[in-house]
Structures are given as structure tokens and as C-alpha cells.
Write an enzyme that holds these catalytic residues in place. Structure first.
Site, PDB file in Angstrom:
ATOM      1  N   GLY A  50       0.895  -1.269   0.628  1.00  0.00           N
ATOM      2  CA  GLY A  50      -0.186   0.358   0.143  1.00  0.00           C
ATOM      3  C   GLY A  50       1.041   1.767   0.314  1.00  0.00           C
ATOM      4  N   HIS A  51       0.691   2.135  -1.118  1.00  0.00           N
ATOM      5  CA  HIS A  51       2.048   2.922  -1.281  1.00  0.00           C
ATOM      6  C   HIS A  51       0.989   4.684  -1.230  1.00  0.00           C
ATOM      7  CE1 HIS A  51       5.519   0.232  -2.539  1.00  0.00           C
ATOM      8  NE2 HIS A  51       4.936  -0.162  -1.412  1.00  0.00           N
ATOM      9  N   GLN A 229       6.992  -3.608  -0.053  1.00  0.00           N
ATOM     10  CA  GLN A 229       7.708  -4.412   1.050  1.00  0.00           C
ATOM     11  C   GLN A 229       8.985  -4.040   1.687  1.00  0.00           C
ATOM     12  OE1 GLN A 229       6.233  -7.060  -1.281  1.00  0.00           O
ATOM     13  NE2 GLN A 229       4.055  -6.040   0.112  1.00  0.00           N
TER      14      GLN A 229
END
Ligand code: GDP
Ligand code: IMO
Ligand code: MG
Length: 412
Positions: A50-51, A229
Site C-alpha cells: 500500500g503506497h 514491502q
């Protein structure tokens, strides 16, 4: 025709790699740098990422697509090492379309990437529930990542090259085993319908991304690799078993994209000025109580994928040194310095003694650094902290984040 290998300049690719347990702020620096790159590539992982980026006050969260997507000149690659949940990808494409951006014409999806099905997500959830009962939950994102990589390693995965095929037979073949072993029902019709619908939108984007990236390098285009990650979550080098199921280092990114090692120029390691972790596993410098809560609230430390509160604590230098070593970081981006503005004492873990962290304490600066964009304008105590991290890691800190927005970054 044989492609000429190594025809591009050595060191023409830049990689952005997380050095902690994820959520360091990789998306923000990617968005900032993307303006100068021709290709933005994701290599590994899936929708567990989730960026978040904030542009003109608007928040965008990227899961499968790289965060450089808002730059309309850039070619976008989803590499061979990824596991792709098609409904999530289609949702992201739709969201961008609503923001006025049609990503499909410049999207390249590796034919070698694996399809992550809904049943992988069910399996991830069932595994996690089972482990939790025995107190051994990993706290995965439940996005199906582990099971999809299991299938890949067992050589029973289905790759993107088959997106336009009828997959009913392959899925039916798995149905009985999963039902018996896990009590999970694969809805073969629903999975097939979903792939068929997705194919209408993205089948034309599925291609040989290795050849594409090689051709880009040959024509001297610049490639920006968006790590997902982070190093401490790497399947080999992370805090196993509390890790993800892919190779999250720069070496993993090269493998996931089919790029040769000598193409790497810069490796930007991203670290928060403190540290967070979502999910289970050791966290030596974790801080409970008021300080931990203050970091969480000031830093907005809630998962962008699962909304879980992130565990908060102090930066641990030995981990940062190890990540810098594994990835060969050529520079660092220290993010979220502004979150520490109200801390009277800022701690940095420098070692471990009898299972406890040993700290070096720094006097805080107790004034706002929010939005500061030049190093000279940082308070002296903040400069002392930055220079200590730099000295201890031996890696220059080239970027310092002072806020969520695009311009809120010091470049040294
Ligand atoms: P990623 O997964 O590494 O891309 O990081 P996430 O997007 O999951 O989490 C980082 C969060 O911190 C996001 O909400 C960013 O908008 C925010 N962020 C990034 N850099 C900074 C910074 O320098 N200061 C502040 N206050 N927030 C930041
Ligand atoms: P980005 O790219 C933070 C964590 C999960 C869990 C472990 C395994 O946004 O930095 P998985 O679903 O991958 O099997 O979960 O890894 N995790 C992340 N934590 N940021 C991420 O990605 C993460 N991706 C996975 O919380 O502890
Ligand atoms: Mg994140």
C-alpha cells in the site's frame, strides 16, 4: 533476431528499497523521482503493498500499480516476480480513470507474473486463523500472497500468459484438495468470469516485459524500480517466519524484473526516522504507551491496506546497517522527520544487550519541521540526528522527508 545484451549504459536503473518492515514512504519518493524516469517498474509482491502519495492535498493509494503512475509520460511495468489479483488491478485502473488518467495504453504486465485468485485470499485467511488459534499468527494482509507464491514454487501456479484461456479445468482440479484439506470452496465459475472480464481490459497489456525493459535500456531510457514491502520482510533476509513470501531486496527486484545486476546505479534505501511494523514478530525498539501512541497519531500509522494500527518504536541502527549492506544502498531517504517534532527525547537503538535494546538519546528540537525543504533550515538538533545516522551507516542521507506532500522533501 538476437537481442544485443548489455548495450545500455551500466548503472542506468535506480531502485527504491524499504529498509525496515515496510511503509517507510517508498511511494512518496517514487512519485517525486518519477518525473525524471521513462519507466517505473514493480518487481515483486502483490496487493499486500500500500503506497500512499498525496498530490495537491489528494490522497492516492497504490497496491499493484507503481506510485509513479500519475506521471503521464512514464511506461509502467508489472514484473515477472509479481502475484496479481486481477480485480484489485482493475479497481486501481478504474480509480485512475476517474482521476482522468488512462493507464492501460502505457501498462506492460509480464506474461510470467502469476495470477492471484480469490481462493488464494481465502486460503491465506484460513491459514492465518489456524495459526492465530495456536498463538502463531503472522498477521498477514490476507491478500493471498503466501498461497500464491506457494503455488508458484510448487509449479502449479497459473501465469498471466493464460489470461485469455478458459481456466475452468485447472481450477476444478484444485477444488477437491482445497475442500478436503482446508474446507475452502473454489467458486470456479466466479473465478473464470472474473478473469474473462479482466482480460477484456488488460489482456492487451500482457507482454514480455524482460524484452521490453532490455529494449528500453538499449535506447538509453531510464528505469525506476519501485520496491515493495521491505528488507526486514524479505523471505530470506527478514525476520523469518514473520516475513512476506517474496524477495524484497534489490537483488529480488532485479530477479523479479529480469534485469542484470550491472544495470543498477543508485539504490535508495528508505527508512523512517523512527520505525513501525504491522503484523507479528520481534520489534526490539517497540514503544508502548503514550510515546508509541503519539508516534502513531502524528505519523498516521494505520495500514493503508488493512487499516490496522501499526506498531511504533524507535529506529534501530543495526537493522538499518544490515539493510544498507544487503542492498548496497548508495544513499538513504530518511522519512517522516516532522513526526518527531514534538518529542523531547528521541531515541535511536544502537545495539542489543540481554534481549533489550541499547539506546543513544538525542535532545529533540521541539519546533515544527513540517514542509521544510532545505537542510540549512532544519533545527540544529535535527541535523545532529541526521548526521549521526549518516555516520553510523556510512551511507549518505540524500533525501529527508518533512511531510506527506510532493514538495515536502529536503534534497542534499
Ligand atoms: P510505503 O508503503 O513505503 O509507500 O509507505 P506508506 O504509503 O504505506 O506509508 C507512508 C505514509 O507516510 C504515507 O501516508 C505517506 O503519505 C506518509 N509520508 C511519507 N513521507 C512522509 C514524511 O516525510 N512526513 C510525513 N508526515 N508523512 C510522510
Ligand atoms: P509496503 O509495500 C508493511 C507484512 C504484513 C505481515 C507480513 C506478511 O506498503 O511497504 P503478507 O500479506 O505479505 O503475507 O504478510 O508482511 N507486510 C507489510 N507490512 N508494508 C507492506 O508493504 C507489507 N506487505 C506485507 O503485515 O506482517
Ligand atoms: Mg505501505
Amino acid at each position: 533476431m538476437l537481442m544485443k545484451a548489455n548495450s545500455a549504459a551500466v548503472g542506468d536503473c535506480t531502485a527504491v528499497i524499504g529498509t525496515q518492515w515496510g511503509d517507510e514512504g517508498k511511494g512518496k519518493i517514487i512519485d517525486m523521482l518519477a518525473a525524471e524516469y521513462d519507466v517505473i517498474a514493480r518487481a515483486c509482491g502483490g496487493a499486500n503493498a500500500g503506497h500512499t502519495i498525496v498530490v495537491a492535498g489528494k490522497k492516492h493509494v497504490f497496491r499493484l500499480l507503481p506510485s509513479g503512475c500519475l506521471h503521464e509520460h512514464a511506461q509502467i511495468v508489472l514484473g515477472s516476480g509479481m502475484v496479481i489479483h486481477l480485480p484489485t488491478l482493475i479497481e486501481e485502473i478504474d480509480l485512475l480513470r476517474q482521476a482522468g488518467i488512462d493507464i492501460v495504453p502505457r501498462l506492460k504486465i509480464s506474461h510470467e507474473a502469476h495470477i492471484l485468485f480469490d481462493f488464494h485470499k481465502l486460503l491465506d485467511g484460513a491459514n492465518e486463523d489456524h495459526r492465530a488459534k495456536t498463538g502463531k499468527g503472522i498477521g498477514t494482509t490476507r491478500r493471498g500472497i503466501g498461497p500464491a507464491y506457494c503455488d508458484k514454487a510448487a509449479r502449479i501456479g497459473i501465469r498471466m500468459e493464460r489470461i485469455s484461456e478458459n481456466l475452468a479445468e485447472d481450477l476444478s482440479a484444485r477444488k477437491d484438495t482445497l475442500q478436503r484439506a482446508y474446507g475452502i470452496t473454489i467458486d470456479v465459475d466466479a473465478e473464470c468470469r472474473c478473469i474473462e472480464e479482466s482480460a477484456k481490459i488488460v489482456a492487451s497489456s500482457v507482454t514480455d516485459t524482460v524484452a521490453f525493459l532490455s529494449a528500453m535500456r538499449s535506447s538509453r531510457k531510464h528505469i525506476l524500480i519501485e520496491g515493495a514491502q521491505a528488507t526486514l520482510l524479505d523471505i530470506d533476509h527478514g525476520t523469518y517466519p514473520y516475513v512476506t513470501s517474496s524477495s524484497t531486496t534489490v537483488a529480488g527486484a532485479l530477479q523479479g524484473l529480469g534485469l542484470p545486476p550491472q544495470c543498477i546505479g543508485e539504490v535508495i534505501g528508505v527508512a523512517k526516522a523512527y520505525c513501525t511494523r504491522v503484523g507479528a514478530g520481534d520489534f526490539l525498539t517497540e514503544v508502548q504507551g503514550e510515546t508509541g501512541e503519539r508516534l502513531r497519531e502524528r505519523g498516521g500509522e494505520y495500514g493503508s491496506v488493512t487499516k490496522r494500527p501499526r506498531r511504533c518504536g524507535w529506529l534501530f541502527l543495526p537493522d538499518l546497517q544490515r539493510s544498507a549492506m544487503i542492498n548496497g544502498c548508495t544513499c538513504l531517504n530518511i522519512t517522516k522527520l516532522d513526526v518527531l517534532d514534538t518529542e523531547e527525547v528521541i531515541r535511536i537503538g544502537v545495539g542489543e544487550s540481554q534481549g533489550k535494546a541499547v539506546y543513544k538519546d538525542f535532545a529533540g528540537w521541539m519546533c515544527s519541521t513540517a514542509g521544510v525543504a532545505s537542510y540549512e533550515r532544519l533545527p540544529k538538533n535535527a541535523q545532529v540526528l541526521i548526521e549521526c545516522i549518516e555516520m553510523e551507516t556510512g551511507v549518505p542521507i540524500r533525501y529527508i522527508g518533512t511531510g506527506q506532500g510532493r514538495g515536502e522533501m529536503i534534497i542534499r
